[in-house]
Scaffold this active site. Structure first.
Site, PDB file in Angstrom:
ATOM      1  CG  ASN A  17      -1.942   0.861   1.268  1.00 60.00           C
ATOM      2  OD1 ASN A  17      -2.926   0.833   2.046  1.00 60.00           O
ATOM      3  ND2 ASN A  17      -2.117   1.788   0.093  1.00 60.00           N
ATOM      4  CG  ASN A  69      -8.695   8.135  -0.415  1.00 65.26           C
ATOM      5  OD1 ASN A  69      -7.738   7.285   0.137  1.00 65.26           O
ATOM      6  ND2 ASN A  69      -9.816   8.286  -0.169  1.00 65.26           N
ATOM      7  CB  CYS A  78      -5.130   4.973   5.856  1.00 61.47           C
ATOM      8  SG  CYS A  78      -3.941   4.150   4.607  1.00 61.47           S
ATOM      9  CG  ASN A  80      -1.655  -1.356   5.043  1.00 59.19           C
ATOM     10  OD1 ASN A  80      -1.588  -2.107   5.681  1.00 59.19           O
ATOM     11  ND2 ASN A  80      -2.528  -1.512   3.757  1.00 59.19           N
ATOM     12  CB  CYS A 226      -7.392  -1.888   1.657  1.00 53.95           C
ATOM     13  SG  CYS A 226      -8.437  -0.624   2.515  1.00 53.95           S
ATOM     14  N   GLY A 227      -5.475  -1.815   4.848  1.00 53.50           N
ATOM     15  CA  GLY A 227      -5.581  -2.520   6.037  1.00 53.50           C
ATOM     16  C   GLY A 227      -6.866  -2.194   6.704  1.00 53.50           C
TER      17      GLY A 227
END
Length: 290
Positions: A17, A69, A78, A80, A226-227
């Site tokens: 990511n 984003n 988010c 990650n 995507c964490g």
């Protein structure tokens, strides 16, 4: 010229990511959507999420973290990216634990069970249709009525929906690579049932402790990881009693361990954060930014 011109950044990644971290705590200023898009423009620094550290607003926190984003939209969470932020601040401060404020609330971070791993407490999931949010009432969000393809032979159908500070829809499939997520992802992301758009995941439950997944991220498109989607997927599978509360998640970019902690309902995400390089933003990127 914009806030970010000539400012230092770190390029990092969390299992693929792509993350850019910018520390503005010593130069408080807002980053605009136009600036966020400019960073990812040709000649800039490609990223999935831009993590901007701003001065803390609450005692006991390291920073308020704004998340963008690559289309310039703001994200509430988010996972990650938070691991990347945590690594940078851990290395700068030597602290054993950190707390950050985000639009999704307070997130605590600590060193993981092995060197190079970091754990983020992503908080509790939300399942109410208003909390996700959905455009209409669903009493049971373990599955909702939504499908892709003909009514009598849908390609994808009946996703589970969860909020991890941002909305997620998880479609359960036998093979995550057998469906054209690049095609269906943007259509489902912008479906009217999701008034704030949604992250779209294809997931295969390979065992009670292992789930394979791919995600189309809201505002970023196809990413290697995507964490928050990994957290949402693990929780959704456990809620269906098809997986345990500690699960290894397999994503295109690597693996995460997700624990849905029973004592307080919080979701813990553990994984690596990789530093790639440091640099300074070229002012030319922001020449057209007001």
């Amino acid at each position: 010229m914009g806030t970010l011109a000539n400012h230092a950044f770190s390029k990092m990644n969390g299992i693929g990511n792509e993350i850019v971290v910018v520390d503005l705590r010593d130069r408080p200023a807002a980053v605009t959507a136009e600036e966020a898009r400019a960073v990812a423009s040709p000649g800039g620094v490609p990223y999935d999420q831009l993590m901007v550290l701003q001065p803390p607003r609450l005692p006991g926190t390291e920073a308020f973290v704004s998340i963008y984003n690559n289309d310039g939209s703001e994200a509430n969470a988010c996972g990650n990216g938070m691991r990347c932020v945590a690594r940078q601040v851990f290395e700068a401060t030597g602290k054993a634990a950190l707390t950050f404020e985000t639009r999704a609330g307070l997130l605590s971070c600590w060193q993981g069970p092995a060197p190079g791993l970091y754990t983020v407490d992503m908080g509790p999931p939300k399942f109410g249709w208003r909390d996700i949010p959905l455009a209409e009432e669903f009493r049971d969000t373990r599955y909702i009525e939504l499908q892709v393809g003909p009514i009598d032979a849908p390609v994808l159908h009946s996703p589970s929906v969860v909020s991890m500070g941002n909305p997620h829809a998880i479609f359960w499939v036998d093979d995550v690579n057998a469906h054209d997520l690049e095609r269906f992802g943007p259509l489902l992301e912008n479906h009217p049932i999701f008034p704030e758009r949604a992250n779209i995941t294809l997931a295969h439950i390979a065992g009670r402790d292992r789930i394979v997944m791919r995600t189309w991220e809201r505002g970023a498109g196809m990413t290697k990881a995507c964490g928050s989607a990994a957290c949402a997927t693990a929780v959704a599978a456990a809620r269906l009693k098809r997986a345990d509360r500690v699960v290894d998640m397999v994503l295109p970019g690597g693996g995460l361990t997700i624990e849905w902690r029973e004592r307080d309902d919080h979701v813990l995400m553990t994984g690596p954060a990789v530093f790639e390089y440091a640099g300074t933003f070229d002012p030319a990127l922001f020449a057209s930014v007001a």
